[in-house]
Design a protein around this motif. Structure first.
Motif, PDB file in Angstrom:
ATOM      1  N   LEU A  28       1.382  -6.110   7.363  1.00  0.00           N
ATOM      2  CA  LEU A  28       1.973  -5.142   6.582  1.00  0.00           C
ATOM      3  C   LEU A  28       1.296  -6.414   5.246  1.00  0.00           C
ATOM      4  CD1 LEU A  28       6.170  -6.312   7.982  1.00  0.00           C
ATOM      5  CD2 LEU A  28       3.924  -4.116   7.613  1.00  0.00           C
ATOM      6  N   ALA A  29       0.887  -7.543   4.930  1.00  0.00           N
ATOM      7  CA  ALA A  29       0.207  -8.128   3.609  1.00  0.00           C
ATOM      8  C   ALA A  29      -1.089  -7.359   3.443  1.00  0.00           C
ATOM      9  CB  ALA A  29      -0.126  -9.820   4.080  1.00  0.00           C
ATOM     10  N   ALA A  30      -1.908  -7.070   3.583  1.00  0.00           N
ATOM     11  CA  ALA A  30      -2.894  -6.300   4.183  1.00  0.00           C
ATOM     12  C   ALA A  30      -2.306  -4.413   3.568  1.00  0.00           C
ATOM     13  CB  ALA A  30      -3.508  -5.999   5.333  1.00  0.00           C
ATOM     14  N   ALA A  33      -1.155  -5.238   0.023  1.00  0.00           N
ATOM     15  CA  ALA A  33      -2.135  -5.626  -0.767  1.00  0.00           C
ATOM     16  C   ALA A  33      -2.888  -4.053  -1.224  1.00  0.00           C
ATOM     17  CB  ALA A  33      -3.467  -6.486  -0.420  1.00  0.00           C
ATOM     18  N   ALA A  34      -3.753  -3.119  -0.112  1.00  0.00           N
ATOM     19  CA  ALA A  34      -3.325  -1.285  -0.521  1.00  0.00           C
ATOM     20  C   ALA A  34      -3.100  -1.116  -1.319  1.00  0.00           C
ATOM     21  CB  ALA A  34      -3.787  -1.190   0.738  1.00  0.00           C
ATOM     22  N   THR A  35      -1.302  -1.366  -1.849  1.00  0.00           N
ATOM     23  CA  THR A  35      -1.041  -0.783  -2.417  1.00  0.00           C
ATOM     24  C   THR A  35       0.024  -0.835  -4.065  1.00  0.00           C
ATOM     25  OG1 THR A  35       0.981  -1.582  -2.160  1.00  0.00           O
ATOM     26  CG2 THR A  35       0.628   0.610  -0.852  1.00  0.00           C
ATOM     27  N   GLU A  36      -0.928  -2.000  -4.315  1.00  0.00           N
ATOM     28  CA  GLU A  36      -0.876  -3.043  -5.480  1.00  0.00           C
ATOM     29  C   GLU A  36      -1.985  -3.191  -5.836  1.00  0.00           C
ATOM     30  OE1 GLU A  36       0.832  -6.692  -4.387  1.00  0.00           O
ATOM     31  OE2 GLU A  36       2.683  -5.538  -3.723  1.00  0.00           O
ATOM     32  N   ARG A  68      -9.168  -5.731   4.549  1.00  0.00           N
ATOM     33  CA  ARG A  68      -8.740  -6.063   3.086  1.00  0.00           C
ATOM     34  C   ARG A  68      -7.509  -6.509   2.646  1.00  0.00           C
ATOM     35  NH1 ARG A  68      -8.753  -2.574  -0.901  1.00  0.00           N
ATOM     36  NH2 ARG A  68      -6.642  -2.758  -0.888  1.00  0.00           N
ATOM     37  N   LEU A  69      -7.426  -8.010   2.435  1.00  0.00           N
ATOM     38  CA  LEU A  69      -6.623  -8.867   3.069  1.00  0.00           C
ATOM     39  C   LEU A  69      -5.142  -8.867   2.054  1.00  0.00           C
ATOM     40  CD1 LEU A  69      -4.048  -9.937   5.099  1.00  0.00           C
ATOM     41  CD2 LEU A  69      -5.162 -12.328   5.093  1.00  0.00           C
ATOM     42  N   ARG A  70      -6.439 -10.076   0.792  1.00  0.00           N
ATOM     43  CA  ARG A  70      -6.029  -9.961  -0.609  1.00  0.00           C
ATOM     44  C   ARG A  70      -6.591  -9.860  -1.686  1.00  0.00           C
ATOM     45  NH1 ARG A  70      -2.578 -15.950  -0.545  1.00  0.00           N
ATOM     46  NH2 ARG A  70      -1.387 -15.201   0.265  1.00  0.00           N
ATOM     47  N   GLU A  71      -6.208  -9.744  -2.854  1.00  0.00           N
ATOM     48  CA  GLU A  71      -6.355  -9.871  -3.803  1.00  0.00           C
ATOM     49  C   GLU A  71      -5.545 -10.311  -5.100  1.00  0.00           C
ATOM     50  OE1 GLU A  71      -5.379  -6.865  -3.491  1.00  0.00           O
ATOM     51  OE2 GLU A  71      -6.434  -5.943  -1.662  1.00  0.00           O
ATOM     52  N   VAL A  83     -11.377 -11.301  -3.477  1.00  0.00           N
ATOM     53  CA  VAL A  83     -10.513 -10.589  -2.361  1.00  0.00           C
ATOM     54  C   VAL A  83     -11.026 -10.862  -1.542  1.00  0.00           C
ATOM     55  CG1 VAL A  83     -11.062  -7.705  -1.200  1.00  0.00           C
ATOM     56  CG2 VAL A  83     -11.707  -8.286  -4.079  1.00  0.00           C
ATOM     57  N   GLY A  84     -10.156 -10.838  -0.371  1.00  0.00           N
ATOM     58  CA  GLY A  84     -10.395 -11.584   0.948  1.00  0.00           C
ATOM     59  C   GLY A  84      -9.924 -10.828   2.079  1.00  0.00           C
TER      60      GLY A  84
END
Length: 209
Positions: A28-30, A33-36, A68-71, A83-84
């Motif tokens: 869910l974190a990914a 991240a994709a929507t923010e 992509r997990l986090r930016e 970016v992770g």
């Protein structure tokens, strides 16, 4: 961003870039991240790829099998972003974790950038040991100033391998950390090679003035 002002966020960012525990976040974190859209990024027409406005670098949601997990933007103007990515290894819970940072630092070589980050990167593992370090070549951009170190250490009593690579592109400096359990080293290196090949197709450009 001056050399002096860059030192403090560089040290702080290692907590984000080099900590394997981040990979334990749920899928869910990914998705979140994709929507923010963090400061310094815009969303590409495909609706999921983040584009670093200042350098033009593109960061898809899925990159050579990595998610992509986090930016994060450490500078609101886009002069320092991170970016992770991660992906599973084998059939268990093991993962390979990759963190990429792009930062504008004035008059800093890849070696000096590496030296700033080395101890901080090693500090996230128990009994860290340096295996090798020195100048390295980027296969399709061999004239670039680049430096790399490889290490072993332990995380939650499990042996890990990890690396730190820095590259001087001129206006931009790049940094990548990668970490994976030693037991999955063969698969991790194969997957990491695929990711690196995809990353090397891009090169950051100085921002338009």
């Amino acid at each position: 961003m001056t050399l002096f002002s860059a030192l403090r966020p560089l040290a702080f960012s290692s907590l984000f870039l080099a900590t394997p525990s981040i990979a334990a976040e749920q899928p869910l974190a990914a998705i979140a991240a994709a929507t923010e859209i963090p400061d310094g990024f815009v969303l590409a027409p495909d609706g999921t790829t983040l584009v670093h406005t200042a350098s033009g670098l593109r960061f898809p949601t899925e990159f050579a099998g990595f998610i992509r997990l986090r930016e994060r933007a450490f500078d609101p103007g886009g002069e320092y972003i991170a970016v992770g990515y991660d992906r599973p290894l084998g059939a268990g819970s093991d993962r390979i974790v990759v963190r990429i940072a792009v930062v504008h630092i004035e008059d800093m070589s890849a070696h000096d950038h590496y030296e700033i980050m080395r101890q901080s990167t090693m500090s996230h593992f128990s009994a860290p040991t340096l295996l090798s370090q020195g100048p390295t070549k980027i296969p399709n951009q061999r004239r670039l100033d680049a430096y790399r170190g490889t290490f072993t250490g332990a995380r939650d009593s499990k042996p890990w391998h990890f690396s730190l690579t820095t590259v001087n592109y001129g206006y931009w400096s790049g940094r990548m950390t990668a970490a994976y359990p030693e037991s999955q080293a063969a698969e991790a290196r194969k997957q990491l090679g695929t990711l690196l090949s995809a990353i090397r197709l891009q090169q950051p450009k100085p921002p338009k003035r």
